[in-house]
Design a protein around this motif. Structure first.
Motif, PDB file in Angstrom:
ATOM      1  N   ALA A  20       0.816  -1.220   0.000  1.00  0.00           N
ATOM      2  CA  ALA A  20       0.000   0.000   0.000  1.00  0.00           C
ATOM      3  C   ALA A  20       0.847   1.266   0.000  1.00  0.00           C
ATOM      4  CB  ALA A  20      -0.928   0.002   1.209  1.00  0.00           C
ATOM      5  N   GLY A  21       1.995   1.232   0.654  1.00  0.00           N
ATOM      6  CA  GLY A  21       2.802   2.435   0.783  1.00  0.00           C
ATOM      7  C   GLY A  21       3.890   2.608  -0.243  1.00  0.00           C
ATOM      8  N   ALA A  22       4.296   1.519  -0.908  1.00  0.00           N
ATOM      9  CA  ALA A  22       5.409   1.624  -1.850  1.00  0.00           C
ATOM     10  C   ALA A  22       5.065   1.105  -3.247  1.00  0.00           C
ATOM     11  CB  ALA A  22       6.622   0.879  -1.312  1.00  0.00           C
ATOM     12  N   VAL A  23       4.576  -0.110  -3.341  1.00  0.00           N
ATOM     13  CA  VAL A  23       4.384  -0.736  -4.648  1.00  0.00           C
ATOM     14  C   VAL A  23       3.282  -0.049  -5.457  1.00  0.00           C
ATOM     15  CG1 VAL A  23       3.749  -2.879  -5.840  1.00  0.00           C
ATOM     16  CG2 VAL A  23       5.271  -2.957  -3.858  1.00  0.00           C
ATOM     17  N   ALA A  24       2.081   0.066  -4.889  1.00  0.00           N
ATOM     18  CA  ALA A  24       0.970   0.663  -5.637  1.00  0.00           C
ATOM     19  C   ALA A  24       1.237   2.127  -6.003  1.00  0.00           C
ATOM     20  CB  ALA A  24      -0.330   0.511  -4.861  1.00  0.00           C
ATOM     21  N   PRO A  25       1.688   2.968  -5.058  1.00  0.00           N
ATOM     22  CA  PRO A  25       1.974   4.356  -5.456  1.00  0.00           C
ATOM     23  C   PRO A  25       3.065   4.457  -6.526  1.00  0.00           C
ATOM     24  CG  PRO A  25       1.819   4.215  -3.077  1.00  0.00           C
ATOM     25  CD  PRO A  25       1.797   2.816  -3.605  1.00  0.00           C
ATOM     26  N   SER A  29       2.502   6.074 -10.212  1.00  0.00           N
ATOM     27  CA  SER A  29       3.224   7.312 -10.519  1.00  0.00           C
ATOM     28  C   SER A  29       4.206   7.143 -11.682  1.00  0.00           C
ATOM     29  CB  SER A  29       3.970   7.823  -9.285  1.00  0.00           C
ATOM     30  OG  SER A  29       5.003   6.937  -8.928  1.00  0.00           O
ATOM     31  N   THR A  30       4.618   5.918 -11.988  1.00  0.00           N
ATOM     32  CA  THR A  30       5.587   5.726 -13.065  1.00  0.00           C
ATOM     33  C   THR A  30       4.970   5.150 -14.337  1.00  0.00           C
ATOM     34  OG1 THR A  30       6.202   3.555 -12.209  1.00  0.00           O
ATOM     35  CG2 THR A  30       7.535   5.434 -11.511  1.00  0.00           C
ATOM     36  N   LEU A  31       3.911   4.380 -14.216  1.00  0.00           N
ATOM     37  CA  LEU A  31       3.266   3.778 -15.387  1.00  0.00           C
ATOM     38  C   LEU A  31       2.002   4.560 -15.729  1.00  0.00           C
ATOM     39  CD1 LEU A  31       3.459   0.048 -14.229  1.00  0.00           C
ATOM     40  CD2 LEU A  31       4.981   1.181 -15.846  1.00  0.00           C
ATOM     41  N   ASP A  32       1.536   4.415 -16.965  1.00  0.00           N
ATOM     42  CA  ASP A  32       0.249   5.030 -17.285  1.00  0.00           C
ATOM     43  C   ASP A  32      -0.836   4.262 -16.538  1.00  0.00           C
ATOM     44  OD1 ASP A  32      -1.252   3.171 -19.532  1.00  0.00           O
ATOM     45  OD2 ASP A  32       0.941   3.066 -19.694  1.00  0.00           O
ATOM     46  N   ARG A  33      -1.996   4.855 -16.410  1.00  0.00           N
ATOM     47  CA  ARG A  33      -3.047   4.302 -15.559  1.00  0.00           C
ATOM     48  C   ARG A  33      -3.434   2.884 -15.956  1.00  0.00           C
ATOM     49  NH1 ARG A  33      -9.108   6.597 -14.584  1.00  0.00           N
ATOM     50  NH2 ARG A  33      -9.567   5.207 -12.881  1.00  0.00           N
ATOM     51  N   GLU A  34      -3.577   2.635 -17.246  1.00  0.00           N
ATOM     52  CA  GLU A  34      -3.968   1.307 -17.714  1.00  0.00           C
ATOM     53  C   GLU A  34      -2.912   0.255 -17.367  1.00  0.00           C
ATOM     54  OE1 GLU A  34      -6.281  -1.633 -19.401  1.00  0.00           O
ATOM     55  OE2 GLU A  34      -6.864   0.448 -19.068  1.00  0.00           O
ATOM     56  N   ALA A  35      -1.644   0.565 -17.592  1.00  0.00           N
ATOM     57  CA  ALA A  35      -0.564  -0.384 -17.293  1.00  0.00           C
ATOM     58  C   ALA A  35      -0.437  -0.605 -15.790  1.00  0.00           C
ATOM     59  CB  ALA A  35       0.755   0.119 -17.859  1.00  0.00           C
ATOM     60  N   ALA A  36      -0.576   0.461 -15.015  1.00  0.00           N
ATOM     61  CA  ALA A  36      -0.502   0.317 -13.557  1.00  0.00           C
ATOM     62  C   ALA A  36      -1.655  -0.529 -13.048  1.00  0.00           C
ATOM     63  CB  ALA A  36      -0.515   1.692 -12.896  1.00  0.00           C
ATOM     64  N   VAL A  40      -1.146  -3.984 -10.981  1.00  0.00           N
ATOM     65  CA  VAL A  40      -1.741  -4.222  -9.660  1.00  0.00           C
ATOM     66  C   VAL A  40      -2.707  -5.407  -9.717  1.00  0.00           C
ATOM     67  CG1 VAL A  40      -3.244  -3.196  -7.901  1.00  0.00           C
ATOM     68  CG2 VAL A  40      -1.370  -1.868  -8.853  1.00  0.00           C
ATOM     69  N   SER A  41      -3.458  -5.534 -10.822  1.00  0.00           N
ATOM     70  CA  SER A  41      -4.362  -6.676 -10.978  1.00  0.00           C
ATOM     71  C   SER A  41      -3.612  -7.996 -11.030  1.00  0.00           C
ATOM     72  CB  SER A  41      -5.197  -6.523 -12.250  1.00  0.00           C
ATOM     73  OG  SER A  41      -6.051  -5.427 -12.140  1.00  0.00           O
ATOM     74  N   ALA A  42      -2.408  -7.972 -11.571  1.00  0.00           N
ATOM     75  CA  ALA A  42      -1.598  -9.190 -11.623  1.00  0.00           C
ATOM     76  C   ALA A  42      -0.997  -9.516 -10.262  1.00  0.00           C
ATOM     77  CB  ALA A  42      -0.488  -9.042 -12.657  1.00  0.00           C
ATOM     78  N   VAL A  43      -0.717  -8.492  -9.461  1.00  0.00           N
ATOM     79  CA  VAL A  43      -0.099  -8.704  -8.153  1.00  0.00           C
ATOM     80  C   VAL A  43      -1.130  -9.128  -7.105  1.00  0.00           C
ATOM     81  CG1 VAL A  43       1.113  -7.522  -6.263  1.00  0.00           C
ATOM     82  CG2 VAL A  43       1.831  -7.157  -8.621  1.00  0.00           C
ATOM     83  N   PHE A  44      -2.350  -8.598  -7.185  1.00  0.00           N
ATOM     84  CA  PHE A  44      -3.345  -8.853  -6.142  1.00  0.00           C
ATOM     85  C   PHE A  44      -3.599 -10.330  -5.835  1.00  0.00           C
ATOM     86  CE2 PHE A  44      -5.531  -4.530  -5.877  1.00  0.00           C
ATOM     87  CZ  PHE A  44      -5.108  -4.338  -4.579  1.00  0.00           C
ATOM     88  N   PRO A  45      -3.781 -11.215  -6.805  1.00  0.00           N
ATOM     89  CA  PRO A  45      -4.020 -12.618  -6.437  1.00  0.00           C
ATOM     90  C   PRO A  45      -2.873 -13.218  -5.613  1.00  0.00           C
ATOM     91  CG  PRO A  45      -4.599 -12.256  -8.726  1.00  0.00           C
ATOM     92  CD  PRO A  45      -3.925 -11.010  -8.249  1.00  0.00           C
TER      93      PRO A  45
END
Length: 139
Positions: A20-25, A29-36, A40-45
């Protein structure tokens, strides 16, 4: 066995805080919204699977300690708290995550392609969309 539940919860909370504090932000902040969002969708499971495993480990350790050790009136509280944490993690993983994925896919399919012209008066779903957006009684 005495340190296992505390260590599992500590690692579990550390992973939550790091994500929540490092990976998602950093992703947003570095990828475009769709790629981010895809990242995140790939990491959540995996995030929920690790959380569920650590929660089950902590719950098992607390359960063994509760059954085998001497009991004080408040000894059931950590067991209850870890149980609630595990239940909410499983709910988020097995219910919320699939619903969010389905909503994202439905939104992706309903968004017109760039440059496309939208003509809602020609669609058969116009009455349905008017019903959804209407405020007040549905007479």
């Amino acid at each position: 066995m005495k340190l296992l539940p505390g260590a599992a919860v500590l690692v579990w909370l550390g992973i939550m805080a790091f994500f929540a504090g490092a990976v998602a932000p950093a992703a947003f902040s570095t990828l475009d919204r769709e790629a981010a969002g895809r990242f995140v969708s790939a990491v959540f499971p995996r995030y929920y699977a690790v959380g569920a495993a650590l929660g089950a480990l902590a719950l098992a350790g607390l359960g063994v300690r509760f059954v085998l050790g001497p009991r004080r009136p408040w000894d059931g509280l950590p067991l209850l708290l870890v149980g609630v944490m595990l239940a909410t993690t499983l709910y988020a993983w097995l219910v919320v995550l699939p619903a969010a994925h389905a909503a994202r896919e439905a939104l992706r399919q309903s968004v017109p392609a760039p440059g496309a012209v939208s003509m809602p008066h020609l669609t058969s779903d116009r009455r349905k969309s008017e019903r959804i957006t209407r405020v007040g009684p549905s007479w």
